[in-house]
Write a protein that holds these residues in place. Sequence first.
Motif, PDB file in Angstrom:
ATOM      1  N   GLU A 172     -13.072 -67.014  34.426  1.00 12.40           N
ATOM      2  CA  GLU A 172     -13.565 -68.327  34.851  1.00 12.40           C
ATOM      3  C   GLU A 172     -15.085 -68.371  34.974  1.00 12.40           C
ATOM      4  O   GLU A 172     -15.651 -68.851  35.961  1.00 12.40           O
ATOM      5  N   THR A 174     -19.019 -69.468  33.855  1.00  6.56           N
ATOM      6  CA  THR A 174     -19.713 -70.703  33.513  1.00  6.56           C
ATOM      7  C   THR A 174     -20.872 -70.348  32.593  1.00  6.56           C
ATOM      8  O   THR A 174     -21.356 -69.211  32.587  1.00  6.56           O
ATOM      9  N   ARG A 187     -18.472 -75.350  32.650  1.00  7.48           N
ATOM     10  CA  ARG A 187     -17.303 -74.499  32.899  1.00  7.48           C
ATOM     11  C   ARG A 187     -16.866 -73.873  31.584  1.00  7.48           C
ATOM     12  O   ARG A 187     -16.871 -74.519  30.534  1.00  7.48           O
ATOM     13  N   ASP A 189     -14.022 -73.128  30.389  1.00  6.77           N
ATOM     14  CA  ASP A 189     -12.893 -73.792  29.740  1.00  6.77           C
ATOM     15  C   ASP A 189     -13.326 -75.056  29.013  1.00  6.77           C
ATOM     16  O   ASP A 189     -12.621 -75.535  28.122  1.00  6.77           O
ATOM     17  N   ARG A 258      -4.693 -63.866  36.162  1.00  5.03           N
ATOM     18  CA  ARG A 258      -5.512 -64.580  35.178  1.00  5.03           C
ATOM     19  C   ARG A 258      -5.098 -64.095  33.788  1.00  5.03           C
ATOM     20  O   ARG A 258      -5.042 -62.886  33.545  1.00  5.03           O
ATOM     21  N   ARG A 270      -6.165 -70.335  27.808  1.00  2.00           N
ATOM     22  CA  ARG A 270      -5.682 -69.930  29.123  1.00  2.00           C
ATOM     23  C   ARG A 270      -4.201 -70.254  29.267  1.00  2.00           C
ATOM     24  O   ARG A 270      -3.748 -71.339  28.896  1.00  2.00           O
TER      25      ARG A 270
END
Length: 327
Positions: A172, A174, A187, A189, A258, A270
């Motif tokens: 996760e 950034t 982010r 994602d 994760r 993910r």
Amino acid sequence: MNQFQYVRAAKPKAAIEALAKDPAAMFIAGGTNMIDLMKRGVMAPEKLVDINKLPLRKIGKERKSISIGALALNSAVAEDKLVQEKLPLLAQALNAGASAQLRNMATVGGNLMQRTRCPYFYDTAMPCNKREPGTGCGALEGHNRMHAIFGHSEKCIATNPSDMSVALAALEATVRVSGPKGERTIRFDDFHRLPGNNPEVDTNLQRGELILSVEVPDNPYHKHLHYLKIRERASYAFALVSVAAALDLDGNTIKSARLAMGGVAHKPWRLFEAEKMLAGKPATEATFRQAVEAAFQGAKAFEHNAFKLKMGPNVVVQALKTAAGIA
């Protein structure tokens, strides 16, 4: 290869301004992907802005994260003591990528920006919506062994080739960038895009934005983790399927998990549903398989990559077993 202008930027502001002023300009650092694309005629920038002199190589601890400069070499990140101690999943993923020679040249920012290795994208005689929008997708009815099973569209079924990005997605991270409008944070994602109707656009960077660093937040995933990459040869091969798996365990109970995959989508993929199902459950093969099979319900294969529908869940389960120490 077409002729092009070459300039060096001494400061981030100068690099950003150079791109803002010239729509045909592009940044270059290690060049391990871009030079290949230029030689093949896939990309033909009229100006290259060399950013290697910018002060963006630092790897260090911030208050609640580890900051990795965009120009830090892949090999330097993988060998960094802080990364090995606090982000071992990232170190494993980096060491699984490309070859030692390429890792000594490739940068973190360049790794994030590398383009698909779809053979139809590289072959300028073939149709490819990513290379030339509106021409079609040769892979749809062609040889699609390496292609996506998640998140694809009728415009494009290519996959993202980065191992590093799979680990960063799981952790996760950034991405800190700067552009004509100032700095912002993205982010992870949200950094890479699914193809949709515009597969030619790989990321959500805006024109002229420069990657400054990747920020990885403090996390409990230091011990029970594994990066598993299935490929056709041991070195310098892209993933058929890869998995970044990390567990936070309390005894045999999974406090959190994760999971991210490579080789299966246009961006690191993910497995959010599987992560939710694993939380609070015992770390057993049966638990892993139930969660992973549920996460694969939406997968769709093509003529030559249907094996990924079976290989994918098995690889994720094996990575989780190794991470939990029950393999």
